[in-house]
Design a protein around this motif. Structure first.
Motif, PDB file in Angstrom:
ATOM      1  N   ARG A  92       0.842  -1.190   0.000  1.00  0.00           N
ATOM      2  CA  ARG A  92       0.000   0.000   0.000  1.00  0.00           C
ATOM      3  C   ARG A  92       0.885   1.251   0.000  1.00  0.00           C
ATOM      4  NH1 ARG A  92      -4.781   0.511  -1.439  1.00  0.00           N
ATOM      5  NH2 ARG A  92      -5.273   2.047   0.158  1.00  0.00           N
ATOM      6  N   TYR A  93       0.482   2.246  -0.820  1.00  0.00           N
ATOM      7  CA  TYR A  93       1.223   3.504  -0.934  1.00  0.00           C
ATOM      8  C   TYR A  93       0.238   4.669  -0.985  1.00  0.00           C
ATOM      9  CZ  TYR A  93       5.537   0.988  -2.165  1.00  0.00           C
ATOM     10  OH  TYR A  93       6.643   0.187  -2.159  1.00  0.00           O
ATOM     11  N   MET A  94       0.713   5.830  -0.541  1.00  0.00           N
ATOM     12  CA  MET A  94       0.032   7.097  -0.849  1.00  0.00           C
ATOM     13  C   MET A  94       0.743   7.704  -2.050  1.00  0.00           C
ATOM     14  SD  MET A  94      -2.652   7.920   0.862  1.00  0.00           S
ATOM     15  CE  MET A  94      -2.727   9.689   0.573  1.00  0.00           C
ATOM     16  N   ARG A  95      -0.027   8.049  -3.072  1.00  0.00           N
ATOM     17  CA  ARG A  95       0.552   8.615  -4.289  1.00  0.00           C
ATOM     18  C   ARG A  95       0.344  10.127  -4.301  1.00  0.00           C
ATOM     19  NH1 ARG A  95      -1.966   6.340  -9.533  1.00  0.00           N
ATOM     20  NH2 ARG A  95      -3.702   7.617  -8.815  1.00  0.00           N
ATOM     21  N   LEU A  96       1.432  10.854  -4.468  1.00  0.00           N
ATOM     22  CA  LEU A  96       1.413  12.302  -4.625  1.00  0.00           C
ATOM     23  C   LEU A  96       1.792  12.631  -6.060  1.00  0.00           C
ATOM     24  CD1 LEU A  96       1.388  15.256  -3.524  1.00  0.00           C
ATOM     25  CD2 LEU A  96       3.806  14.927  -2.963  1.00  0.00           C
ATOM     26  N   ARG A  97       0.914  13.325  -6.781  1.00  0.00           N
ATOM     27  CA  ARG A  97       1.179  13.685  -8.174  1.00  0.00           C
ATOM     28  C   ARG A  97       1.082  15.192  -8.345  1.00  0.00           C
ATOM     29  NH1 ARG A  97      -2.509   9.752 -11.806  1.00  0.00           N
ATOM     30  NH2 ARG A  97      -4.089  10.750 -10.523  1.00  0.00           N
ATOM     31  N   VAL A  98       2.060  15.741  -9.043  1.00  0.00           N
ATOM     32  CA  VAL A  98       2.080  17.166  -9.380  1.00  0.00           C
ATOM     33  C   VAL A  98       2.153  17.262 -10.898  1.00  0.00           C
ATOM     34  CG1 VAL A  98       3.250  19.362  -9.095  1.00  0.00           C
ATOM     35  CG2 VAL A  98       3.228  17.721  -7.203  1.00  0.00           C
ATOM     36  N   SER A  99       1.124  17.831 -11.524  1.00  0.00           N
ATOM     37  CA  SER A  99       1.010  17.878 -12.980  1.00  0.00           C
ATOM     38  C   SER A  99       0.901  19.323 -13.442  1.00  0.00           C
ATOM     39  CB  SER A  99      -0.222  17.093 -13.463  1.00  0.00           C
ATOM     40  OG  SER A  99      -0.211  15.778 -12.959  1.00  0.00           O
ATOM     41  N   ASP A 100       1.521  19.609 -14.585  1.00  0.00           N
ATOM     42  CA  ASP A 100       1.402  20.942 -15.175  1.00  0.00           C
ATOM     43  C   ASP A 100       1.011  20.805 -16.641  1.00  0.00           C
ATOM     44  OD1 ASP A 100       3.787  21.000 -17.033  1.00  0.00           O
ATOM     45  OD2 ASP A 100       4.860  20.672 -15.154  1.00  0.00           O
ATOM     46  N   THR A 101       0.635  21.913 -17.230  1.00  0.00           N
ATOM     47  CA  THR A 101       0.251  21.967 -18.651  1.00  0.00           C
ATOM     48  C   THR A 101       1.310  22.714 -19.442  1.00  0.00           C
ATOM     49  OG1 THR A 101      -1.050  23.975 -18.243  1.00  0.00           O
ATOM     50  CG2 THR A 101      -2.209  21.867 -18.101  1.00  0.00           C
ATOM     51  N   GLY A 102       2.565  22.535 -19.057  1.00  0.00           N
ATOM     52  CA  GLY A 102       3.656  23.267 -19.683  1.00  0.00           C
ATOM     53  C   GLY A 102       4.158  22.630 -20.963  1.00  0.00           C
ATOM     54  N   THR A 103       5.425  22.922 -21.275  1.00  0.00           N
ATOM     55  CA  THR A 103       6.000  22.511 -22.554  1.00  0.00           C
ATOM     56  C   THR A 103       6.343  21.031 -22.608  1.00  0.00           C
ATOM     57  OG1 THR A 103       8.180  23.157 -21.719  1.00  0.00           O
ATOM     58  CG2 THR A 103       6.952  24.787 -22.984  1.00  0.00           C
ATOM     59  N   GLY A 104       6.494  20.370 -21.443  1.00  0.00           N
ATOM     60  CA  GLY A 104       6.835  18.944 -21.452  1.00  0.00           C
ATOM     61  C   GLY A 104       8.318  18.711 -21.738  1.00  0.00           C
ATOM     62  N   GLU A 129       5.468  14.364 -22.141  1.00  0.00           N
ATOM     63  CA  GLU A 129       5.504  14.351 -23.595  1.00  0.00           C
ATOM     64  C   GLU A 129       5.625  15.804 -24.056  1.00  0.00           C
ATOM     65  OE1 GLU A 129       5.597  12.036 -25.819  1.00  0.00           O
ATOM     66  OE2 GLU A 129       5.286  10.260 -24.566  1.00  0.00           O
ATOM     67  N   PRO A 130       6.447  16.078 -25.081  1.00  0.00           N
ATOM     68  CA  PRO A 130       6.553  17.459 -25.572  1.00  0.00           C
ATOM     69  C   PRO A 130       5.179  18.000 -25.978  1.00  0.00           C
ATOM     70  CG  PRO A 130       8.283  16.085 -26.511  1.00  0.00           C
ATOM     71  CD  PRO A 130       7.351  15.155 -25.790  1.00  0.00           C
ATOM     72  N   GLY A 131       4.859  19.182 -25.436  1.00  0.00           N
ATOM     73  CA  GLY A 131       3.590  19.818 -25.762  1.00  0.00           C
ATOM     74  C   GLY A 131       2.419  19.347 -24.936  1.00  0.00           C
ATOM     75  N   HIS A 132       2.608  18.349 -24.044  1.00  0.00           N
ATOM     76  CA  HIS A 132       1.498  17.811 -23.259  1.00  0.00           C
ATOM     77  C   HIS A 132       1.736  17.941 -21.755  1.00  0.00           C
ATOM     78  CE1 HIS A 132      -0.620  16.089 -26.698  1.00  0.00           C
ATOM     79  NE2 HIS A 132       0.582  15.795 -27.178  1.00  0.00           N
TER      80      HIS A 132
END
Length: 884
Positions: free
Chosen positions: A665-677, A723-726
């Motif tokens: 079992r794990y706690m998942r921490l995700r940080v996502s952006d909409t930048g250039t990739g 991914e570039p652009g994503h």
């Protein structure tokens, strides 16, 4: 032999049966003629119907595809116009036309139209097609659509493009108070593009009519003549329910039609009717010739049968019937008639025996072949490995087992219509053809890539051999998917590289920390010494400021070494506690909303059922801040930063693919952006220290490396997806613990000075030892110092009172923990404080620090040292009051 009348058969008296054979032949001839004529007529009608149906199907397909293409292009242009009109940079173009950077293309030659930014009077401020002169700049003045376009978004056709003088589709969006953004799509080029792309083998004619069917918006061919022409001036006849109609020139065509969704218009695609029927007429003419020849040949054959074969065969038939009844073929086959017939009778008996023997052997061979085929099919179909057969010359797939159908994702019928080159990425096709041309009869372990039906590209090892299938030479290919194996190797190589870099970084930081401790310590003491004089003397004030700058620079250097140590997992032993990850994110969220800027939208999605983890809260906050700063830098024009948490379970399959991860079992921490990739090459080096894609002077390259070290030190796993652009997503898995979250740690009070306690200081660096001794003495402690462990043991034997051991961890003759064990043998309650810049090699075998000991990470500030000593004394139960 003579034929004997059958006494039991009475002579026929039926008139129908007494007619001569010639009558039957005549009737048969008439029947042949009628049947041939009917067949030709039916064939002609069927061919005509099929030709028109095929033409109508092609026209429907062409109209539908062309309408969809035009609709998509118009939707893209409208979205682009609205985006330009709503862009903050649009106002800047009006103020500074030299900043114009517009471009316009629909994928053709570049003559499809242009995109203009207009002022309210219709003059051009910016254009994807630079104006040729002053007249071209003012070409839109007085246009009928100008007033409406400045108030609201429009799409109209046809309008006259003032700059080209050609009919066009107008798409506009207003720019509040400044003007409008207008796109002109040339109708002639639009029609030519549709015809060139979707005309097909039938050279379909395309006519685009306005929604009220009153205007020809464009046509291909001859679009320049008909674009923008009223339908009443043409000879166009709309198609009926069967698709029959006439084009603008009056030529009969078979039409298909489809609406253009974005534009109020309908597209007609017409196939030439006479050309569609020409094939059926040629087919009928060609069919008539062989039919006539065949009819004549049939009549002649009938006559020949009657004259030369029918009567002898009749006699032979009677003889055969007799032989069948008596079983004596040799005697009954001597019939009169042509020599061939008599010889046939003589040979017939032998033929029967040969045929019977061959039929017996054939039945046995067929049974054996069926058994072998069943065994082969059973082995082929039940194999767990994907297997397919392909023809050597054409590379056509001619067979596949169930495992191949399931693995490749295509149904069997579709798979058997494909070639081997259709199963690999397009860029590998040429190399595959060349490899198959020079392949050995048996090949093992050839590495190839396969593209599955869902688009996934996998790495496979192919073992193949030549064989025969259905009378053709084919190659049998057995696939072994090695994608997971390759992925695991790449991950292992990356882990080994990061591990070696971490060891190097930790070693450098260890030596650098000693130097920083000396610099910071002496600078801090010097600043304190001149502080009083600096308040009265400007010269001392400047010196005091310079010393404070040295201290600040030293602190920044110390922070840099801490980042290196965090990456190498050799940082100071932290004080982890059980905590709620949601609470950490909520606390940091307040800081991030103030610092990210107005152009970055922060979104948090926290799980409703968090589970406790054990980590250093300050380190987790550092992870979130570093990731947020990286995301902000990747979104130069703004964007969305999303932080989410979730409880997940890692299974054995995922753990096998990611070295260092255990199932659980794990706690998942995700940080996502909409930048250039990131590109693939950048992604593989993202966790390396000092690797950065930022310009020189704008980044140290330690942000992600520090995050990797912190997460790994907490027993977790860090992974980057990009991914570039994503955009980019950084995911951290932190193991769940079976403990309750601890309460927040209260803030530490300011350190109090010593009261004469005796401290044994052990440090092999002379400068650092002298500095530490001065700090302790200036703050009320009695200090006895030693440069080696042996010297420290000797001095401790002469001391009646010893309150604390303050020792370095790494020393040339004796390690700090060894010295502590020796000292505590005679003083069991002696408190110990370790100082080290790199303690992993000494404390790796221990899960916790030795009893009554704490660890300070070099460089150790005076505040940290003076705050740690009272805590260590209180923890050991020592009195902190001055002894007499």
């Amino acid at each position: 032999m003579r034929r004997t009348p059958d006494p039991d058969r009475a002579p026929s008296t039926d008139p129908q049966r007494s007619r001569p054979l010639r009558a039957y032949l005549a009737a048969l001839s008439v029947l042949f003629v009628v049947a041939a004529t009917g067949a030709l007529g039916a064939g002609w009608w069927s061919a005509r119907r099929d030709a028109l149906s095929a033409a109508r199907a092609d026209a429907d397909f062409g109209a539908r595809r062309a309408a969809e293409q035009i609709g998509r292009q118009l939707a893209v242009v409208r979205s682009s116009v609205q985006a330009v009109a709503g862009s903050p940079g649009a106002a800047g173009v009006y103020a500074d036309p030299s900043a114009c950077r517009l471009s316009f293309a629909l994928g053709g030659t570049g003559d499809e139209g242009h995109l203009d930014v207009l002022r309210t009077d219709g003059t051009v401020a910016c254009s994807s097609r630079p104006p040729a002169g002053a007249g071209d700049t003012a070409a839109h003045r007085g246009a009928s659509w100008l007033a409406g376009a400045s108030r609201a978004a429009q799409m109209a056709a046809p309008v006259t493009d003032g700059r080209t003088g050609r009919p066009a589709i107008l798409i506009s969006a207003p720019v509040a108070g400044l003007g409008m953004v207008v796109a002109f799509i040339d109708l002639v080029s639009l029609g030519a593009t549709a015809g060139g792309v979707f005309g097909g083998a039938r050279n379909l004619e395309f006519t685009l009519l306005s929604g009220d069917s009153g205007t020809v918006l464009t046509r291909w061919p001859d679009g320049a003549r008909w674009a923008g022409t009223p339908v009443g001036l043409s000879r166009f006849v709309p198609p009926d329910s069967g698709g029959d109609g006439a084009d603008v020139g009056g030529a009969r065509r078979v039409y298909g039609q489809a609406p253009v969704e974005v534009l109020d218009a309908r597209l007609f695609a017409g196939a030439d009717r006479s050309a569609a029927l020409a094939g059926s007429r040629r087919l009928v003419r060609w069919q008539a010739v062989p039919a006539g020849i065949g009819l004549l040949a049939g009549l002649l054959a009938t006559l020949l049968v009657y004259r030369r074969i029918t009567r002898p065969i009749g006699r032979l038939r009677a003889a055969v019937q007799t032989a069948a009844a008596t079983g004596d073929l040799e005697r009954t086959m001597t019939v009169s008639g042509p020599r061939e017939v008599s010889e046939l009778g003589a040979e017939f008996a032998g033929l029967l025996a040969v045929v019977d023997r061959e039929l017996t052997e054939r039945r046995q061979a067929e049974a054996t072949a069926r058994e072998l085929d069943r065994n082969y099919r059973r082995m082929f179909e039940s194999s767990p490995y994907p297997i397919y057969l392909f023809e050597v010359t054409t590379l056509d797939v001619v067979g596949a087992n169930d495992a191949a159908v399931q693995y490749l994702g295509h149904d069997r019928e579709a798979l058997l219509r494909m070639r081997v080159t259709d199963l690999c990425p397009a860029e590998d096709a040429a190399a595959l053809i060349e490899a198959m041309a020079g392949a050995e009869p048996v090949e093992r372990g050839r590495r190839l890539r396969h593209r599955l039906a869902d688009g996934t590209v996998t790495d496979v090892e192919v073992t193949s051999h030549l064989t025969s299938f259905g009378g053709r030479t084919v190659r049998c290919a057995v696939l072994d998917d090695v994608s997971e194996r390759e992925h695991l190797h790449r991950r292992l190589r990356q882990s080994e590289r990061l591990e070696s870099l971490g060891q190097l970084a930790g070693g450098i930081a260890h030596d650098f920390n000693n130097l920083l401790g000396i610099i910071n310590g002496y600078a801090s003491m010097s600043a304190a010494d001149v502080a009083e004089a600096a308040s009265d003397d400007p010269a001392w004030s400047r010196l005091h400021g310079d010393l404070l700058e040295i201290v600040a620079a030293g602190d920044r250097a110390a922070a840099l070494t801490r980042q290196l140590l965090a990456f190498s997992r050799a940082d100071e032993v932290t004080e982890p506690r059980v905590l709620d990850l949601n609470e950490v994110v909520a606390d940091v969220e307040k800081l991030l909303r103030r610092t990210l800027g107005e152009d970055v939208t922060l979104v948090t999605r926290l799980t409703a059922a968090p589970e406790p983890i054990k980590a250093d809260v300050g380190r987790l906050e550092q992870v979130l801040v570093n990731l947020a700063v990286n995301a902000r830098d990747a979104m130069a024009r703004g964007g969305t930063l999303t932080i989410d948490t979730d409880a997940v379970t890692v299974d054995d399959h995922y753990a096998a693919q990611h070295p260092g991860v255990r199932s659980g079992r794990y706690m998942r921490l995700r940080v996502s952006d909409t930048g250039t990739g990131m590109s693939r090459a950048t992604l593989e080096r993202a966790f390396e220290p000092f690797f950065t894609t930022k310009p020189k002077g704008q980044g140290t390259g330690l942000g992600l490396a520090t995050i990797y070290g912190i997460i790994t030190q907490a027993g977790g796993h860090a992974q980057i997806y990009s991914e570039p652009g994503h955009g980019t997503t950084v995911a951290a898995l932190l193991p769940v613990v079976d403990e309750a979250a601890a309460a927040a740690v209260a803030p530490v009070a300011a350190p109090a000075p010593g009261t004469g306690e005796t401290v044994l200081l052990v440090e092999d660096d002379d400068s650092l030892r002298a500095l530490t001794e001065r700090i302790l003495q200036r703050n009320g402690y009695t200090v006895v110092s030693a440069g080696t462990g042996a010297e420290a043991l000797e001095l401790a034997g002469d001391l009646d009172t010893l309150d604390l051991l303050l020792t370095d961890v790494v020393m040339p003759d004796m390690q700090g923990p060894e010295l502590a064990v020796a000292m505590c043998a005679g003083r069991p309650a002696l408190p110990v404080i370790y100082m080290s810049g790199y303690a992993e090699t000494i404390l790796a075998a221990r899960s916790t620090l030795p009893e009554n000991a704490m660890l300070l990470s070099k460089p150790v500030s005076a505040h940290q040292l003076l705050a740690a000593i009272p805590r260590a004394l209180r923890a050991a139960g020592r009195s902190v009051a001055r002894r007499p």
